[in-house]
Write a protein that holds these residues in place. Structure first.
Motif, PDB file in Angstrom:
ATOM      1  N   GLY A 180       8.929  -6.769   0.845  1.00  0.00           N
ATOM      2  CA  GLY A 180       9.768  -7.880   1.742  1.00  0.00           C
ATOM      3  C   GLY A 180      10.112  -7.280   3.067  1.00  0.00           C
ATOM      4  O   GLY A 180      10.316  -7.998   4.052  1.00  0.00           O
ATOM      5  N   ASP A 181      10.159  -6.280   3.132  1.00  0.00           N
ATOM      6  CA  ASP A 181      10.546  -5.219   4.645  1.00  0.00           C
ATOM      7  C   ASP A 181       9.301  -5.034   5.252  1.00  0.00           C
ATOM      8  O   ASP A 181       9.446  -4.623   6.480  1.00  0.00           O
ATOM      9  CB  ASP A 181      11.442  -4.285   4.347  1.00  0.00           C
ATOM     10  N   ILE A 182       8.175  -5.005   4.814  1.00  0.00           N
ATOM     11  CA  ILE A 182       7.014  -4.921   5.705  1.00  0.00           C
ATOM     12  C   ILE A 182       6.539  -6.079   6.811  1.00  0.00           C
ATOM     13  O   ILE A 182       6.532  -7.169   6.074  1.00  0.00           O
ATOM     14  CB  ILE A 182       5.622  -4.701   4.782  1.00  0.00           C
ATOM     15  N   THR A 183       6.706  -5.683   7.789  1.00  0.00           N
ATOM     16  CA  THR A 183       6.369  -6.736   8.836  1.00  0.00           C
ATOM     17  C   THR A 183       5.048  -6.516   9.829  1.00  0.00           C
ATOM     18  O   THR A 183       4.523  -5.354   9.544  1.00  0.00           O
ATOM     19  CB  THR A 183       7.617  -6.663  10.064  1.00  0.00           C
ATOM     20  N   ALA A 184       4.663  -7.510   9.960  1.00  0.00           N
ATOM     21  CA  ALA A 184       3.383  -7.489  10.984  1.00  0.00           C
ATOM     22  C   ALA A 184       3.435  -6.567  12.008  1.00  0.00           C
ATOM     23  O   ALA A 184       2.270  -5.828  12.426  1.00  0.00           O
ATOM     24  CB  ALA A 184       2.937  -8.823  11.472  1.00  0.00           C
ATOM     25  N   LEU A 185       4.429  -6.598  12.871  1.00  0.00           N
ATOM     26  CA  LEU A 185       4.461  -5.491  13.920  1.00  0.00           C
ATOM     27  C   LEU A 185       4.474  -3.852  13.268  1.00  0.00           C
ATOM     28  O   LEU A 185       4.018  -3.113  13.895  1.00  0.00           O
ATOM     29  CB  LEU A 185       6.025  -5.644  14.565  1.00  0.00           C
ATOM     30  N   VAL A 216      -7.677  -2.045   1.595  1.00  0.00           N
ATOM     31  CA  VAL A 216      -7.219  -1.680   0.399  1.00  0.00           C
ATOM     32  C   VAL A 216      -5.576  -2.170   0.468  1.00  0.00           C
ATOM     33  O   VAL A 216      -5.185  -2.764  -0.434  1.00  0.00           O
ATOM     34  CB  VAL A 216      -7.092  -0.277  -0.179  1.00  0.00           C
ATOM     35  N   PHE A 217      -4.766  -2.018   1.444  1.00  0.00           N
ATOM     36  CA  PHE A 217      -3.544  -2.319   1.459  1.00  0.00           C
ATOM     37  C   PHE A 217      -3.293  -3.683   1.816  1.00  0.00           C
ATOM     38  O   PHE A 217      -2.422  -4.477   1.305  1.00  0.00           O
ATOM     39  CB  PHE A 217      -2.836  -1.628   3.330  1.00  0.00           C
ATOM     40  N   SER A 218      -4.287  -4.450   2.271  1.00  0.00           N
ATOM     41  CA  SER A 218      -4.229  -6.147   2.423  1.00  0.00           C
ATOM     42  C   SER A 218      -4.666  -6.456   1.071  1.00  0.00           C
ATOM     43  O   SER A 218      -3.769  -7.627   0.840  1.00  0.00           O
ATOM     44  CB  SER A 218      -5.514  -6.445   3.408  1.00  0.00           C
ATOM     45  N   MET A 219      -5.538  -5.938   0.170  1.00  0.00           N
ATOM     46  CA  MET A 219      -5.907  -6.312  -0.955  1.00  0.00           C
ATOM     47  C   MET A 219      -4.431  -6.236  -1.976  1.00  0.00           C
ATOM     48  O   MET A 219      -4.221  -7.239  -2.616  1.00  0.00           O
ATOM     49  CB  MET A 219      -6.893  -5.636  -1.718  1.00  0.00           C
ATOM     50  N   MET A 220      -3.724  -5.153  -1.549  1.00  0.00           N
ATOM     51  CA  MET A 220      -2.564  -5.195  -2.373  1.00  0.00           C
ATOM     52  C   MET A 220      -1.551  -6.146  -2.168  1.00  0.00           C
ATOM     53  O   MET A 220      -0.897  -6.832  -2.972  1.00  0.00           O
ATOM     54  CB  MET A 220      -1.879  -3.684  -2.085  1.00  0.00           C
ATOM     55  N   LEU A 221      -1.287  -6.476  -0.927  1.00  0.00           N
ATOM     56  CA  LEU A 221      -0.330  -7.560  -0.388  1.00  0.00           C
ATOM     57  C   LEU A 221      -0.879  -8.826  -0.796  1.00  0.00           C
ATOM     58  O   LEU A 221       0.001  -9.941  -0.789  1.00  0.00           O
ATOM     59  CB  LEU A 221       0.026  -7.313   1.190  1.00  0.00           C
ATOM     60  N   ASP A 222      -2.146  -9.072  -0.631  1.00  0.00           N
ATOM     61  CA  ASP A 222      -2.712 -10.412  -1.035  1.00  0.00           C
ATOM     62  C   ASP A 222      -2.203 -10.756  -2.574  1.00  0.00           C
ATOM     63  O   ASP A 222      -1.904 -11.928  -2.869  1.00  0.00           O
ATOM     64  CB  ASP A 222      -4.079 -10.542  -1.040  1.00  0.00           C
ATOM     65  N   ASP A 223      -2.424  -9.956  -3.391  1.00  0.00           N
ATOM     66  CA  ASP A 223      -1.973 -10.129  -4.800  1.00  0.00           C
ATOM     67  C   ASP A 223      -0.571 -10.258  -4.834  1.00  0.00           C
ATOM     68  O   ASP A 223      -0.105 -10.896  -5.941  1.00  0.00           O
ATOM     69  CB  ASP A 223      -2.515  -8.882  -5.714  1.00  0.00           C
ATOM     70  N   ALA A 224       0.299  -9.527  -3.934  1.00  0.00           N
ATOM     71  CA  ALA A 224       1.614  -9.744  -4.176  1.00  0.00           C
ATOM     72  C   ALA A 224       2.125 -11.303  -3.696  1.00  0.00           C
ATOM     73  O   ALA A 224       2.948 -11.850  -4.252  1.00  0.00           O
ATOM     74  CB  ALA A 224       2.507  -8.639  -3.127  1.00  0.00           C
ATOM     75  N   VAL A 225       1.240 -11.708  -2.643  1.00  0.00           N
ATOM     76  CA  VAL A 225       1.617 -13.206  -2.463  1.00  0.00           C
ATOM     77  C   VAL A 225       1.025 -14.040  -3.375  1.00  0.00           C
ATOM     78  O   VAL A 225       1.680 -15.057  -3.700  1.00  0.00           O
ATOM     79  CB  VAL A 225       0.659 -13.630  -1.304  1.00  0.00           C
ATOM     80  N   ASP A 226       0.004 -13.833  -4.111  1.00  0.00           N
ATOM     81  CA  ASP A 226      -0.538 -14.453  -5.308  1.00  0.00           C
ATOM     82  C   ASP A 226       0.778 -14.442  -6.565  1.00  0.00           C
ATOM     83  O   ASP A 226       0.949 -15.593  -7.293  1.00  0.00           O
ATOM     84  CB  ASP A 226      -1.871 -14.096  -5.847  1.00  0.00           C
ATOM     85  N   GLN A 227       1.281 -13.177  -6.615  1.00  0.00           N
ATOM     86  CA  GLN A 227       2.366 -13.304  -7.584  1.00  0.00           C
ATOM     87  C   GLN A 227       3.734 -13.690  -7.033  1.00  0.00           C
ATOM     88  O   GLN A 227       4.663 -13.470  -7.790  1.00  0.00           O
ATOM     89  CB  GLN A 227       2.469 -11.654  -7.919  1.00  0.00           C
ATOM     90  N   ARG A 228       3.720 -14.263  -5.821  1.00  0.00           N
ATOM     91  CA  ARG A 228       4.895 -14.972  -5.530  1.00  0.00           C
ATOM     92  C   ARG A 228       6.068 -13.774  -5.116  1.00  0.00           C
ATOM     93  O   ARG A 228       7.312 -14.271  -5.308  1.00  0.00           O
ATOM     94  CB  ARG A 228       5.442 -15.972  -6.381  1.00  0.00           C
ATOM     95  N   ILE A 253       5.982 -12.158  -2.242  1.00  0.00           N
ATOM     96  CA  ILE A 253       6.140 -12.256  -0.729  1.00  0.00           C
ATOM     97  C   ILE A 253       5.645 -13.594  -0.239  1.00  0.00           C
ATOM     98  O   ILE A 253       4.536 -14.094  -0.863  1.00  0.00           O
ATOM     99  CB  ILE A 253       5.907 -11.077  -0.032  1.00  0.00           C
ATOM    100  N   PRO A 254       5.975 -13.896   0.928  1.00  0.00           N
ATOM    101  CA  PRO A 254       5.572 -15.478   1.274  1.00  0.00           C
ATOM    102  C   PRO A 254       4.278 -15.363   2.120  1.00  0.00           C
ATOM    103  O   PRO A 254       3.234 -16.006   2.084  1.00  0.00           O
ATOM    104  CB  PRO A 254       6.636 -16.200   2.284  1.00  0.00           C
ATOM    105  N   THR A 255       3.830 -14.233   2.817  1.00  0.00           N
ATOM    106  CA  THR A 255       2.860 -13.963   3.580  1.00  0.00           C
ATOM    107  C   THR A 255       2.311 -12.572   3.585  1.00  0.00           C
ATOM    108  O   THR A 255       3.087 -11.741   3.449  1.00  0.00           O
ATOM    109  CB  THR A 255       2.585 -14.370   4.805  1.00  0.00           C
ATOM    110  N   ASN A 256       1.068 -12.402   3.849  1.00  0.00           N
ATOM    111  CA  ASN A 256       0.362 -11.072   3.942  1.00  0.00           C
ATOM    112  C   ASN A 256       0.904 -10.478   5.384  1.00  0.00           C
ATOM    113  O   ASN A 256      -0.089 -11.036   6.167  1.00  0.00           O
ATOM    114  CB  ASN A 256      -0.951 -11.051   3.493  1.00  0.00           C
ATOM    115  N   PRO A 257       1.468  -9.425   5.650  1.00  0.00           N
ATOM    116  CA  PRO A 257       1.754  -9.012   7.100  1.00  0.00           C
ATOM    117  C   PRO A 257       0.326  -8.254   7.639  1.00  0.00           C
ATOM    118  O   PRO A 257       0.410  -7.826   8.700  1.00  0.00           O
ATOM    119  CB  PRO A 257       2.881  -8.046   6.963  1.00  0.00           C
ATOM    120  N   VAL A 258      -0.824  -7.928   6.644  1.00  0.00           N
ATOM    121  CA  VAL A 258      -1.811  -7.191   7.211  1.00  0.00           C
ATOM    122  C   VAL A 258      -2.807  -7.829   7.744  1.00  0.00           C
ATOM    123  O   VAL A 258      -3.659  -7.508   8.447  1.00  0.00           O
ATOM    124  CB  VAL A 258      -2.114  -6.362   5.954  1.00  0.00           C
ATOM    125  N   HIS A 259      -2.696  -9.330   7.432  1.00  0.00           N
ATOM    126  CA  HIS A 259      -3.944 -10.167   8.020  1.00  0.00           C
ATOM    127  C   HIS A 259      -3.887  -9.995   9.601  1.00  0.00           C
ATOM    128  O   HIS A 259      -2.873 -10.185  10.187  1.00  0.00           O
ATOM    129  CB  HIS A 259      -3.433 -11.520   7.674  1.00  0.00           C
TER     130      HIS A 259
END
Length: 474
Positions: free
Chosen positions: A100-105, A129-141, A143-149
């Protein structure tokens, strides 16, 4: 269900029930209205099905990576690459940071720092790879969004532009030179491996895993098996498995010269695999590339190898084969079938077929390229050549081929053939006037019939009475 509680004179919090049945709280509200609005929004999100537990994002990236990597269903080699990216790049920076503390900036700053130290392809792999991890975290509810997009129109323009670097390919004469040097560095099997890759378009794993049972020289084909048609490797093991795609399982016709080369190679070797190391072991791509292919392509003065096509990779031989097929105007469907590709136009792929006359034409062109490549590489003959004598005038007889090949020594020993000149007061027939004294073949003009008279017959005629002058001339 959510409600508010006052925790101080100017402090409020929101309490809610989590999916696990336990209760959670969100503090930090300075007045009752702000806390009430948040509780109402929480209930609305739950009714819409978009609510995410704020406490779920408190899991660290390191803890989430342990869970995530076990769910990845990819090839062994790909999984090893993912683990390497996590171990060497992602976890050292984000391991103790909660999701939850990972930001896009923060991600943008990290991306910029990576580009200063690594190649663009490496950075792209790490971020993927990092984006894939956070995408699955979004699907698992979690975090609300993926900051790596990646956001469009962000960063330097040249980072978004497609790469204009063309893949290095080789012409047939280059491939033969590389194969010669590969033979010097890794034995006959290495040289034949390079030639087979260039003239069939096979991938590395398809050739490294090629077995004797999959070569049918009587029919002139090799078969890429759909189950064990490729050699796969990881950091610790080698195993046979299916090729890259279902379309890669195919039968590849061979040009005649390659059939003979493979027949000689198989007769001189033993073992299950066609291409092996000098000790008869299965080939590892990294070892072959470091010890054989790179020196044979880029050159290595210590090993006696000259540069041929610097920058060419083993997969570049597959690009080379595709380039030759395009130059020979082979239909696209025939190219795709030979290389094990899918056409981008699926409608054309379904309704297109390889006509019977295409395959012989394809093999003939490959054979022609092999022949002309050897002609191109043939060293020039630097031996001194004797200038042929100028043609004689019309009244004289031309030289015979045997006379032109006469050496200087024999030329002094046997003088150049001359016409027989008539003796004073004697009449010599036209036939006798065209007999060469030191040849058994008579020389005649175009309007006369060929006549053959041996030296023995000429001597017998000269021994007749009244022909002493002719004897003297002989």
């Amino acid at each position: 269900m959510a409600w508010i509680e006052q925790t101080g004179q100017h402090a409020w919090r929101v309490r809610y029930q989590r999916d696990t049945g336990r209760y959670g709280s969100i503090s930090g509200f300075s007045n009752k209205k702000a806390a009430t609005d948040y509780a109402n929004d929480l209930e609305s999100d739950r009714r819409r099905g978009s609510w995410i537990d704020p406490a779920a994002g408190n899991i660290t990236t390191s803890a989430w990576s342990v869970v995530w990597v076990e769910t990845v269903d990819v090839e062994t080699r790909t999984e090893e690459n993912y683990r390497a990216y996590l171990r060497n790049h992602i976890l050292p920076r984000w391991g103790y940071t909660t999701l939850g503390d990972i930001t896009a900036l923060d991600v943008t700053t990290w991306r910029k720092d990576l580009r200063k130290r690594y190649a663009a392809s490496t950075v792209a792999g790490i971020l993927t790879v990092f984006s894939m991890m956070l995408d699955d975290a979004v699907d698992q509810r979690l975090i609300p969004t993926n900051p790596v997009h990646r956001r469009r129109r962000r960063g330097r323009r040249r980072d978004h532009a497609p790469s204009r670097l063309e893949k290095v390919f080789a012409m047939p004469e280059h491939v033969i030179q590389i194969a010669d040097q590969a033979t010097m560095l890794g034995g006959p099997s290495a040289g034949l491996l390079v030639i087979t890759a260039a003239w069939t378009g096979c991938r590395w794993g398809e050739l490294a895993g090629l077995q004797r049972d999959h070569i049918h020289l009587d029919r002139g084909t090799i078969i890429i098996d759909p189950e064990i048609g490729a050699l796969h490797e990881s950091a610790h093991e080698l195993w046979l498995g299916p090729p890259k795609t279902p379309a890669s399982a195919r039968t590849i016709p061979l040009p005649p010269f390659l059939i003979e080369l493979l027949r000689e190679h198989l007769a001189a070797t033993t073992g299950t695999f066609v291409f092996t190391s000098p000790l008869g072991c299965r080939l590892r791509r990294s070892t072959f590339d470091r010890r054989v292919f790179r020196p044979a392509v880029d050159g290595n003065t210590r090993k006696g190898a000259q540069p041929v096509r610097p920058g060419l990779t083993f997969h570049g031989l597959r690009h080379s084969h595709k380039t030759w097929l395009i130059a020979d105007k082979i239909p696209e469907i025939a190219q795709a079938r030979r290389l094990g590709h899918h056409l981008s136009n699926r409608l054309a792929e379904v309704y297109s077929h390889v006509a019977p006359e295409i395959e012989p034409e394809l093999l003939k062109n490959l054979e022609r390229r092999w022949y002309y490549a050897h002609q191109t590489r043939r060293p020039k003959d630097s031996r001194p050549r004797r200038t042929p004598p100028a043609p004689r005038s019309a009244p004289h007889a031309p030289h015979t081929a045997a006379t032109l090949r006469t050496t200087d020594k024999l030329r002094h020993r046997y003088p150049r053939p001359q016409h027989i000149k008539p003796h004073r007061g004697e009449m010599i027939t036209n036939r006798e006037a065209r007999i060469l004294p030191n040849s058994s073949v008579s020389v005649h003009t175009r309007d006369q019939r060929p006549h053959r008279t041996t030296l023995i017959e000429l001597m017998r005629k000269a021994l007749r009475p009244g022909k002493n002058a002719t004897i003297e001339r002989l």
